[in-house]
Design a protein around this motif. Structure first.
Motif, PDB file in Angstrom:
ATOM      1  N   GLU A  34      25.026  25.147  35.685  1.00  0.00           N
ATOM      2  CA  GLU A  34      24.734  24.155  36.710  1.00  0.00           C
ATOM      3  C   GLU A  34      24.051  22.912  36.143  1.00  0.00           C
ATOM      4  OE1 GLU A  34      23.127  26.779  35.964  1.00  0.00           O
ATOM      5  OE2 GLU A  34      21.180  26.983  36.923  1.00  0.00           O
ATOM      6  N   THR A  35      23.422  23.047  34.959  1.00  0.00           N
ATOM      7  CA  THR A  35      22.748  21.877  34.380  1.00  0.00           C
ATOM      8  C   THR A  35      23.737  21.053  33.570  1.00  0.00           C
ATOM      9  OG1 THR A  35      22.045  23.208  32.475  1.00  0.00           O
ATOM     10  CG2 THR A  35      20.480  22.980  34.315  1.00  0.00           C
ATOM     11  N   VAL A  36      24.208  21.632  32.462  1.00  0.00           N
ATOM     12  CA  VAL A  36      25.144  20.960  31.553  1.00  0.00           C
ATOM     13  C   VAL A  36      26.008  22.054  30.933  1.00  0.00           C
ATOM     14  CG1 VAL A  36      23.418  19.175  31.032  1.00  0.00           C
ATOM     15  CG2 VAL A  36      23.628  21.149  29.495  1.00  0.00           C
TER      16      VAL A  36
ATOM     17  N   ALA B 278      17.439  31.337  25.262  1.00  0.00           N
ATOM     18  CA  ALA B 278      18.189  32.573  25.511  1.00  0.00           C
ATOM     19  C   ALA B 278      18.424  32.657  27.017  1.00  0.00           C
ATOM     20  CB  ALA B 278      17.416  33.779  25.009  1.00  0.00           C
ATOM     21  N   HIS B 279      19.702  32.746  27.394  1.00  0.00           N
ATOM     22  CA  HIS B 279      20.076  32.797  28.807  1.00  0.00           C
ATOM     23  C   HIS B 279      20.237  34.250  29.225  1.00  0.00           C
ATOM     24  CE1 HIS B 279      20.923  28.730  27.567  1.00  0.00           C
ATOM     25  NE2 HIS B 279      21.019  28.356  28.823  1.00  0.00           N
ATOM     26  N   VAL B 280      19.629  34.590  30.359  1.00  0.00           N
ATOM     27  CA  VAL B 280      19.609  35.982  30.813  1.00  0.00           C
ATOM     28  C   VAL B 280      20.323  36.117  32.160  1.00  0.00           C
ATOM     29  CG1 VAL B 280      17.510  36.566  29.541  1.00  0.00           C
ATOM     30  CG2 VAL B 280      17.324  35.646  31.868  1.00  0.00           C
TER      31      VAL B 280
ATOM     32  N   GLU C 129      19.724  18.641  31.574  1.00  0.00           N
ATOM     33  CA  GLU C 129      19.281  19.934  31.065  1.00  0.00           C
ATOM     34  C   GLU C 129      18.105  20.445  31.893  1.00  0.00           C
ATOM     35  OE1 GLU C 129      19.529  17.180  29.366  1.00  0.00           O
ATOM     36  OE2 GLU C 129      20.651  17.496  27.500  1.00  0.00           O
ATOM     37  N   SER C 130      17.858  21.762  31.758  1.00  0.00           N
ATOM     38  CA  SER C 130      16.792  22.400  32.517  1.00  0.00           C
ATOM     39  C   SER C 130      15.422  21.810  32.188  1.00  0.00           C
ATOM     40  CB  SER C 130      16.775  23.905  32.200  1.00  0.00           C
ATOM     41  OG  SER C 130      16.580  24.114  30.816  1.00  0.00           O
ATOM     42  N   THR C 131      14.539  21.888  33.149  1.00  0.00           N
ATOM     43  CA  THR C 131      13.128  21.576  32.943  1.00  0.00           C
ATOM     44  C   THR C 131      12.508  22.732  32.158  1.00  0.00           C
ATOM     45  OG1 THR C 131      13.085  20.388  35.032  1.00  0.00           O
ATOM     46  CG2 THR C 131      10.949  21.118  34.161  1.00  0.00           C
TER      47      THR C 131
HETATM   48  O1  TXA Z   1      19.957  23.236  30.776  1.00  0.00           O
HETATM   49  C1  TXA Z   1      19.709  23.601  29.635  1.00  0.00           C
HETATM   50  O2  TXA Z   1      18.567  23.892  29.261  1.00  0.00           O
HETATM   51  C2  TXA Z   1      20.899  23.690  28.652  1.00  0.00           C
HETATM   52  C3  TXA Z   1      21.885  24.698  29.222  1.00  0.00           C
HETATM   53  C4  TXA Z   1      23.031  24.975  28.278  1.00  0.00           C
HETATM   54  O3  TXA Z   1      21.220  25.884  29.568  1.00  0.00           O
HETATM   55  N1  TXA Z   1      20.463  24.031  27.351  1.00  0.00           N
HETATM   56  C5  TXA Z   1      19.761  23.168  26.552  1.00  0.00           C
HETATM   57  O4  TXA Z   1      19.474  23.658  25.293  1.00  0.00           O
HETATM   58  O5  TXA Z   1      19.408  22.066  26.900  1.00  0.00           O
HETATM   59  P1  TXA Z   1      18.979  22.735  24.095  1.00  0.00           P
HETATM   60  O6  TXA Z   1      19.101  23.594  22.900  1.00  0.00           O
HETATM   61  O7  TXA Z   1      19.725  21.430  24.075  1.00  0.00           O
HETATM   62  O8  TXA Z   1      17.468  22.501  24.403  1.00  0.00           O
HETATM   63  C6  TXA Z   1      16.547  23.559  24.281  1.00  0.00           C
HETATM   64  C7  TXA Z   1      15.156  23.018  24.103  1.00  0.00           C
HETATM   65  C8  TXA Z   1      14.923  22.372  22.755  1.00  0.00           C
HETATM   66  O9  TXA Z   1      14.226  21.163  22.930  1.00  0.00           O
HETATM   67  C9  TXA Z   1      14.052  23.410  22.039  1.00  0.00           C
HETATM   68  O10 TXA Z   1      13.216  22.840  21.085  1.00  0.00           O
HETATM   69  C10 TXA Z   1      13.291  24.020  23.182  1.00  0.00           C
HETATM   70  O11 TXA Z   1      14.234  24.116  24.210  1.00  0.00           O
HETATM   71  N2  TXA Z   1      12.799  25.367  22.863  1.00  0.00           N
HETATM   72  C11 TXA Z   1      13.517  26.479  22.633  1.00  0.00           C
HETATM   73  N3  TXA Z   1      12.724  27.513  22.328  1.00  0.00           N
HETATM   74  C12 TXA Z   1      11.460  27.061  22.381  1.00  0.00           C
HETATM   75  C13 TXA Z   1      10.191  27.638  22.181  1.00  0.00           C
HETATM   76  N4  TXA Z   1      10.045  28.924  21.832  1.00  0.00           N
HETATM   77  N5  TXA Z   1       9.094  26.870  22.343  1.00  0.00           N
HETATM   78  C14 TXA Z   1       9.237  25.569  22.692  1.00  0.00           C
HETATM   79  N6  TXA Z   1      10.410  24.947  22.886  1.00  0.00           N
HETATM   80  C15 TXA Z   1      11.513  25.682  22.735  1.00  0.00           C
END
Ligand code: TXA
Ligand code: MG
Length: 317
Positions: free
Chosen positions: A23-25, A55-57, A169-171
């Motif tokens: 629903e986000t991207v 990680a998506h659940v 993207e998600s908050t």
């Molecule tokens: O809507 C969304 O969040 C999308 C869809 C596909 O679910 N996913 C997304 O993932 O935007 P990505 O990889 O583009 O962004 C994930 C963010 C990154 O900024 C990453 O640094 C942060 O989440 N992140 C992941 N694990 C983390 C953690 N343990 N602590 C802090 N930040 C974390």
């Protein structure tokens, strides 16, 4: 889409990344418990390995096997899952999420997406690591065509679920010492989270880079430079408009898209990435953006635009 789902499950089981609608991207998903599968995500995107994945659940139960929930995080799960909210939580000892997903951190980012993504995860039976399905540093895809254009040759399947309804993207929220911190503004407005918790969200101060390792300053970059909060248009520019009123010289724009003619920030969020991509293709010298109010989803829209406008390092992350 049913056939595509079966094919997606088969590829995921074989350790291959698959592009899925959320629903986000659009996300580039792979088995979060397999180091090889997750490594392929980083390869396909050209993403730096220090930047952890979400990680998506399939639901709170799968989430509870991976991480420990404090009371505030639990309240947010009850209020907003499935939906555009990611929680950063302490990972459980022995959780079956590969360390590549968390970049070796002791915390893990978890999100339960809406259907159809959460149904795929439930059938797969394991969490799916999924960043946005774009090359690292580029504009996030919100439809299947945008994914195919950028990653099509590198991946086995793009599941077409139409345009992503939220568009951002998600908050991302992390609760530390009983205080909720907004790590990334996104598709769920700060005001909704604050109302559910009955307390304000703070932004990471000094040390924020450590809290949110992947928050690159330059990101979401179109080829054309981006100019924000403009009062008048310059020669050769494309216009990204917002609301009913136009800036001075708007009629000389090389191309124009209006994020929302009525000034609706939800509509603007849903249109943002697709319109940036379209204006980038117009051959304009730059993309000039009208002011966007800093309310509701405007906070996340302004965040993405500021990153798109930021100076770009030679070595794009
Ligand atoms: O809507 C969304 O969040 C999308 C869809 C596909 O679910 N996913 C997304 O993932 O935007 P990505 O990889 O583009 O962004 C994930 C963010 C990154 O900024 C990453 O640094 C942060 O989440 N992140 C992941 N694990 C983390 C953690 N343990 N602590 C802090 N930040 C974390
Ligand atoms: Mg991304």
């Amino acid at each position: 889409m049913p056939d595509a789902m079966e094919k997606a499950l088969a590829l995921l089981a074989a350790g291959k990344p698959v592009a899925l609608p959320t629903e986000t991207v659009y996300g580039l998903a792979a088995d979060a418990t397999s180091g090889e599968a997750v490594a392929r995500i980083f390869e396909v995107k050209g993403r730096p390995r220090f930047n952890p994945l979400i990680a998506h659940v399939a639901g709170p139960e799968m989430a509870g096997e991976i991480a420990r929930f404090d009371p505030l995080s639990q309240r947010l799960v009850d209020a907003f899952w499935p939906g555009p909210l990611t929680l950063v939580l302490p990972m459980r000892e022995g959780a079956r999420v590969h360390p590549l997903v968390t970049a070796g951190l002791e915390t893990v980012a978890l999100r339960m997406p809406r259907e159809p993504a959460c149904g795929i995860i439930a059938r797969f039976g394991r969490p799916l690591a999924a960043p946005s399905a774009n090359l690292s540093g580029r504009i996030t895809p919100t439809d299947a065509r945008a994914v195919a254009a950028e990653l099509g040759e590198r991946i086995g399947l793009v599941v077409d679920g139409g345009a992503s309804p939220v568009g951002l993207e998600s908050t991302i929220v992390k609760v530390a010492d009983g205080r909720p911190i907004l790590l990334r503004p996104g598709g769920l407005a700060r005001s909704e989270i604050e109302a559910a918790l009955g307390m304000p969200l703070t932004r990471p101060g000094d040390g924020g880079a450590l809290l949110a390792p992947g928050m690159m300053v330059s990101h979401y970059a179109p080829d054309a430079p981006v100019r924000l909060d403009i009062a008048r248009l310059r020669d050769g520019e494309a216009l990204l408009a917002f609301g009913p009123r136009r800036v001075a010289d708007a009629d000389k724009a090389v191309a124009t898209r209006n994020l929302s003619a009525t000034g609706d920030l939800r509509e603007a969020a849903a249109n943002l990435f697709a319109f940036m991509r379209e204006l980038d293709r117009s051959g304009a010298k730059a993309i000039a953006v009208e002011p966007i109010p800093d309310q509701g989803l405007g906070e996340a829209i302004r965040d993405r635009l500021a990153r798109a406008a930021a100076p770009r390092p030679g070595n794009q992350a």
